[in-house]
Write an enzyme that holds these catalytic residues in place. Structure first.
Site, PDB file in Angstrom:
ATOM      1  N   ARG A 122       0.820  -1.208   0.000  1.00  0.00           N
ATOM      2  CA  ARG A 122       0.000   0.000   0.000  1.00  0.00           C
ATOM      3  C   ARG A 122       0.856   1.260   0.000  1.00  0.00           C
ATOM      4  O   ARG A 122       0.481   2.272  -0.597  1.00  0.00           O
ATOM      5  CB  ARG A 122      -0.944   0.002   1.212  1.00  0.00           C
ATOM      6  CG  ARG A 122      -2.023   1.102   1.148  1.00  0.00           C
ATOM      7  CD  ARG A 122      -2.829   1.211   2.423  1.00  0.00           C
ATOM      8  NE  ARG A 122      -3.991   2.099   2.259  1.00  0.00           N
ATOM      9  CZ  ARG A 122      -4.635   2.692   3.259  1.00  0.00           C
ATOM     10  NH1 ARG A 122      -4.232   2.491   4.514  1.00  0.00           N
ATOM     11  NH2 ARG A 122      -5.671   3.482   3.034  1.00  0.00           N
ATOM     12  N   SER A 150      -7.518   6.988  -0.674  1.00  0.00           N
ATOM     13  CA  SER A 150      -7.297   5.561  -0.527  1.00  0.00           C
ATOM     14  C   SER A 150      -8.252   5.099   0.561  1.00  0.00           C
ATOM     15  O   SER A 150      -8.158   5.535   1.710  1.00  0.00           O
ATOM     16  CB  SER A 150      -5.844   5.262  -0.135  1.00  0.00           C
ATOM     17  OG  SER A 150      -5.648   3.872   0.002  1.00  0.00           O
ATOM     18  N   SER A 151      -9.191   4.235   0.202  1.00  0.00           N
ATOM     19  CA  SER A 151     -10.271   3.870   1.116  1.00  0.00           C
ATOM     20  C   SER A 151      -9.750   3.123   2.332  1.00  0.00           C
ATOM     21  O   SER A 151      -8.652   2.561   2.331  1.00  0.00           O
ATOM     22  CB  SER A 151     -11.310   3.000   0.397  1.00  0.00           C
ATOM     23  OG  SER A 151     -11.887   3.689  -0.682  1.00  0.00           O
ATOM     24  N   GLN A 152     -10.562   3.095   3.377  1.00  0.00           N
ATOM     25  CA  GLN A 152     -10.228   2.356   4.585  1.00  0.00           C
ATOM     26  C   GLN A 152     -10.069   0.876   4.246  1.00  0.00           C
ATOM     27  O   GLN A 152     -10.942   0.279   3.618  1.00  0.00           O
ATOM     28  CB  GLN A 152     -11.336   2.555   5.616  1.00  0.00           C
ATOM     29  CG  GLN A 152     -11.021   2.013   6.978  1.00  0.00           C
ATOM     30  CD  GLN A 152     -12.046   2.478   8.010  1.00  0.00           C
ATOM     31  OE1 GLN A 152     -12.951   3.253   7.707  1.00  0.00           O
ATOM     32  NE2 GLN A 152     -11.901   2.018   9.237  1.00  0.00           N
TER      33      GLN A 152
END
Length: 369
Positions: A42, A91-93
């Site tokens: 990530r 950037s999503s959870q």
């Protein structure tokens, strides 16, 4: 001085820790998706983000590097793009990403179209699991798709990254077994229904919850909402999107007693109903020490505004009596037994779309694009 090898080892450990936390929380149950979260870096997709003050937190700044490294391996969403001062991409959870990926119910060879490329991280997870050739991801701005494409290539992934209006999908590679939408929709674009395989489905945030919507005809579909909430940025259709919503002037008239208590606006099940019945609400809160609302301001783009004070009185201004509308929906919510999202469904037709409670012919709300 740390080296790239040191960073790789440290981030591998941090990814494993994050994946384990998702497993323990019940968000990640499929070993194949756990492997994707453990293997896809990530931090390579989020080299910087913006904190709540708008400050850029980046790998390249020695003052923020540790904060950056910690944050990108925590279960939290990270704002990665701003337009005119407003957050327009993130950037999503990871927990909601895991929930959505598992809800796709994929098998080897499943073809997926993703709306909302963002950083490219979710597309990388999909490509890791399904192969580059089975993944297409689209976003509206080259400022987003360009870096996403570069990050994907740098980590060995080459799905098709398209710049365009996601509401039109990408017919060149249709049909898709799954269409995954990672931005909030007001209504389901019919073009997406048309690009589904015969037994395919769309997984999308409608309002503040996820709906799994199956194709039932050439331009028709039907589905149900999943339990829990899902909070995403709205679908952007052009470079002009992203202007912050300005709060109208507060009313100075005397207030009236409110039938909607402040605590109710923190109820996620009620907020889901509001997200469907009264879309485009913007909120400001007064919070106590436990972060429970004691008052609020809420407004809509047409200039309607309501202000709830700590004494339980409310004032309204603008073209609509906004708080009166919210009170009526609260009455509906209580009368129905305070339903969660999984008691709702959605029907998509060429001339109308409708979210309904308990059954297609039950209490319902029309969706407008």
């Amino acid at each position: 001085m740390s080296t790239e090898t040191d960073l790789d080892q440290e981030t591998a450990q941090l990814r494993a820790k994050l994946a384990q936390s998702l497993v323990e929380a019940g968000d990640l149950t499929d070993p194949a998706w756990r492997d994707a979260f453990e293997q896809v870096p990530r931090h390579k997709y989020v080299p910087y983000f913006y904190d709540h003050t708008g400050r850029k937190i980046t790998e390249d700044d020695p003052e923020t590097r540790e904060q950056w490294l910690t944050a990108v391996h925590e279960n939290r969403p990270l704002v990665t793009h701003r337009t005119n001062g407003a957050a327009t991409s993130s950037s999503s959870q990871p927990s909601i990403m895991a929930t959505m990926l598992e809800a796709l119910q994929v098998t080897d060879g499943t073809r997926v179209l993703e709306l909302g490329a963002g950083t490219g991280y979710n597309a990388a997870l999909l490509a890791h699991r399904l192969g580059d050739e089975n993944v297409v991801t689209i976003d509206v701005s080259p400022d987003i798709t360009g870096p996403a494409r570069e990050r994907l290539a740098a980590t060995g992934h080459h799905p098709l990254v398209v710049t365009g209006d996601g509401s039109f999908g990408w017919p060149n590679k249709a049909p898709y077994d799954r269409i995954m939408v990672t931005c909030q929709l007001r209504a389901v674009p019919l073009a997406l229904v048309q690009q589904l395989a015969e037994v395919g489905f769309i997984l999308a945030p409608l309002g503040n919850a996820l709906a799994r919507i199956y194709r039932t005809g050439e331009r028709t579909a039907e589905g149900n909402f999943l339990p829990g909430g899902a909070f995403f940025m709205p679908l952007r259709r052009g470079a002009g999107d992203g202007q912050p919503s300005r709060r109208p002037a507060l009313p100075d008239a005397a207030g009236r007693p409110s039938r909607l208590p402040a605590a109710a606006i923190a109820n996620n099940d009620f907020r889901f109903l509001l997200s469907i019945a009264v879309p485009d609400l913007t909120w400001q809160y007064d919070l106590d020490d436990e972060r429970t609302p004691t008052g609020a301001r809420v407004w809509t783009p047409d200039g309607s505004l309501a202000s709830l004070k700590a004494d339980g009185t409310v004032t309204e201004t603008g073209p609509r009596a906004l708080w009166t509308i919210l009170e009526a929906e609260y009455d509906t919510f209580l009368a129905a037994g305070a339903p969660g999202p999984d008691r709702y469904g959605v029907t998509v037709a060429e001339d109308a779309q409708r979210v309904w409670l308990d059954a297609p012919d039950g209490k319902g709300w029309n969706l407008t694009p």
